[in-house]
Design a protein around this motif. Structure first.
Motif, mmCIF file in Angstrom:
data_model
loop_
_atom_site.group_PDB
_atom_site.id
_atom_site.type_symbol
_atom_site.label_atom_id
_atom_site.label_comp_id
_atom_site.label_asym_id
_atom_site.label_seq_id
_atom_site.Cartn_x
_atom_site.Cartn_y
_atom_site.Cartn_z
ATOM 1 N N ALA A 99 49.023 39.997 46.169
ATOM 2 C CA ALA A 99 49.253 39.011 47.230
ATOM 3 C C ALA A 99 47.937 38.616 47.902
ATOM 4 O O ALA A 99 47.694 37.432 48.164
ATOM 5 C CB ALA A 99 50.242 39.557 48.263
ATOM 6 N N ALA A 100 47.077 39.582 48.172
ATOM 7 C CA ALA A 100 45.786 39.294 48.810
ATOM 8 C C ALA A 100 44.902 38.449 47.893
ATOM 9 O O ALA A 100 44.248 37.501 48.340
ATOM 10 C CB ALA A 100 45.080 40.592 49.184
ATOM 11 N N LEU A 101 44.870 38.784 46.605
ATOM 12 C CA LEU A 101 44.074 38.000 45.660
ATOM 13 C C LEU A 101 44.630 36.585 45.520
ATOM 14 O O LEU A 101 43.869 35.610 45.487
ATOM 15 C CB LEU A 101 44.022 38.688 44.299
ATOM 16 N N ALA A 102 45.953 36.450 45.448
ATOM 17 C CA ALA A 102 46.573 35.122 45.339
ATOM 18 C C ALA A 102 46.234 34.270 46.558
ATOM 19 O O ALA A 102 45.933 33.073 46.432
ATOM 20 C CB ALA A 102 48.082 35.248 45.172
ATOM 21 N N ALA A 103 46.255 34.870 47.738
ATOM 22 C CA ALA A 103 45.899 34.139 48.961
ATOM 23 C C ALA A 103 44.446 33.699 48.946
ATOM 24 O O ALA A 103 44.067 32.747 49.623
ATOM 25 C CB ALA A 103 46.182 35.012 50.193
ATOM 26 N N ASP A 104 43.647 34.387 48.141
ATOM 27 C CA ASP A 104 42.219 34.071 48.018
ATOM 28 C C ASP A 104 41.946 33.187 46.799
ATOM 29 O O ASP A 104 40.797 33.022 46.393
ATOM 30 C CB ASP A 104 41.437 35.383 47.910
ATOM 31 N N GLY A 105 43.016 32.677 46.169
ATOM 32 C CA GLY A 105 42.860 31.767 45.040
ATOM 33 C C GLY A 105 42.774 32.415 43.684
ATOM 34 O O GLY A 105 42.366 31.784 42.707
ATOM 35 N N VAL A 106 43.158 33.696 43.582
ATOM 36 C CA VAL A 106 43.119 34.414 42.303
ATOM 37 C C VAL A 106 44.551 34.827 41.950
ATOM 38 O O VAL A 106 45.020 35.889 42.357
ATOM 39 C CB VAL A 106 42.210 35.662 42.382
ATOM 40 N N PRO A 107 45.265 33.983 41.201
ATOM 41 C CA PRO A 107 46.649 34.310 40.859
ATOM 42 C C PRO A 107 46.739 35.346 39.747
ATOM 43 O O PRO A 107 45.838 35.461 38.908
ATOM 44 C CB PRO A 107 47.211 32.966 40.378
ATOM 45 N N ALA A 108 47.817 36.086 39.739
ATOM 46 C CA ALA A 108 48.084 37.022 38.635
ATOM 47 C C ALA A 108 48.613 36.222 37.457
ATOM 48 O O ALA A 108 49.442 35.336 37.627
ATOM 49 C CB ALA A 108 49.101 38.069 39.069
ATOM 50 N N PHE A 109 48.136 36.516 36.243
ATOM 51 C CA PHE A 109 48.737 35.888 35.067
ATOM 52 C C PHE A 109 49.761 36.821 34.445
ATOM 53 O O PHE A 109 50.524 36.425 33.584
ATOM 54 C CB PHE A 109 47.680 35.420 34.057
ATOM 55 N N PHE A 110 49.775 38.069 34.889
ATOM 56 C CA PHE A 110 50.814 39.038 34.547
ATOM 57 C C PHE A 110 51.217 39.654 35.876
ATOM 58 O O PHE A 110 50.437 40.386 36.482
ATOM 59 C CB PHE A 110 50.268 40.094 33.579
ATOM 60 N N PRO A 111 52.400 39.313 36.394
ATOM 61 C CA PRO A 111 52.782 39.751 37.740
ATOM 62 C C PRO A 111 53.016 41.254 37.814
ATOM 63 O O PRO A 111 53.177 41.923 36.789
ATOM 64 C CB PRO A 111 54.075 38.980 37.991
ATOM 65 N N PRO A 112 53.040 41.808 39.019
ATOM 66 C CA PRO A 112 53.303 43.235 39.173
ATOM 67 C C PRO A 112 54.562 43.651 38.417
ATOM 68 O O PRO A 112 55.627 43.048 38.578
ATOM 69 C CB PRO A 112 53.477 43.410 40.679
ATOM 70 N N THR A 113 54.400 44.651 37.572
ATOM 71 C CA THR A 113 55.487 45.094 36.692
ATOM 72 C C THR A 113 55.459 46.614 36.601
ATOM 73 O O THR A 113 54.397 47.210 36.476
ATOM 74 C CB THR A 113 55.294 44.496 35.272
ATOM 75 N N ASP A 114 56.628 47.224 36.658
ATOM 76 C CA ASP A 114 56.736 48.665 36.453
ATOM 77 C C ASP A 114 56.664 48.955 34.964
ATOM 78 O O ASP A 114 57.415 48.368 34.168
ATOM 79 C CB ASP A 114 58.056 49.196 37.009
ATOM 80 N N LEU A 115 55.765 49.818 34.585
ATOM 81 C CA LEU A 115 55.643 50.268 33.199
ATOM 82 C C LEU A 115 56.074 51.720 33.172
ATOM 83 O O LEU A 115 55.262 52.651 33.249
ATOM 84 C CB LEU A 115 54.203 50.080 32.709
ATOM 85 N N ASP A 116 57.382 51.911 33.114
ATOM 86 C CA ASP A 116 57.977 53.238 33.245
ATOM 87 C C ASP A 116 57.490 54.227 32.195
ATOM 88 O O ASP A 116 57.385 55.418 32.470
ATOM 89 C CB ASP A 116 59.507 53.139 33.189
#
Length: 139
Positions: A99-116
């Motif tokens: 969220a902080a990076l996105a607000a700074d103009g750096v979007p995730a290209f792979f969103p937060p995901t649980d890798l169980d």
């Protein structure tokens, strides 16, 4: 006598030295530890070690380049291309970091995901040249 191999640094070849150094310092808190040039190896290039704690990155920028590297079109393709794909930075909260990076103009290209299967939550962002940086949180 057996050798003790210890991680020293990873290197990134950047189109723009200034842009890449600034990006890693601004978004991840790296600082320039040392700068130099090697005109016999790569005319016109500037080089540095960025440091954050014990972690070092070498940025090699400007100068002549032979071409661009392959950047995956989507996260699944990222893992189908042979070779270096990303390095990971551990964070306390992947969602907050994204969220902080996105607000700074750096979007995730792979969103937060649980890798169980490995017990982590992870996301991926790209630097100015398309290099992937994984943000990882142990669960």
């Amino acid at each position: 006598m057996a050798q003790d191999f210890r991680f020293h640094h990873l290197a990134i070849i950047a189109r723009s030295y200034e842009e890449t150094v600034s990006w890693y310092c601004k978004h991840f808190g790296f600082a320039v530890a040392q700068e130099w040039s090697a005109p016999d190896m790569l005319p016109g290039a500037r080089m540095c070690y960025l440091r954050k704690g014990d972690f070092h990155m070498e940025i090699i920028g400007d100068g002549e380049k032979a071409g661009e590297h392959a950047v995956a079109a989507d996260p699944k393709q990222e893992y189908q291309i042979t070779g270096y794909r990303h390095f990971a930075l551990e964070v306390d909260d992947v969602d907050a970091a994204v969220a902080a990076l996105a607000a700074d103009g750096v979007p995730a290209f792979f969103p937060p995901t649980d890798l169980d299967i490995v017990g982590v939550r992870a996301a991926l962002v790209r630097d100015p040249d398309g290099n992937a940086v994984e943000l990882i949180q142990w669960r």
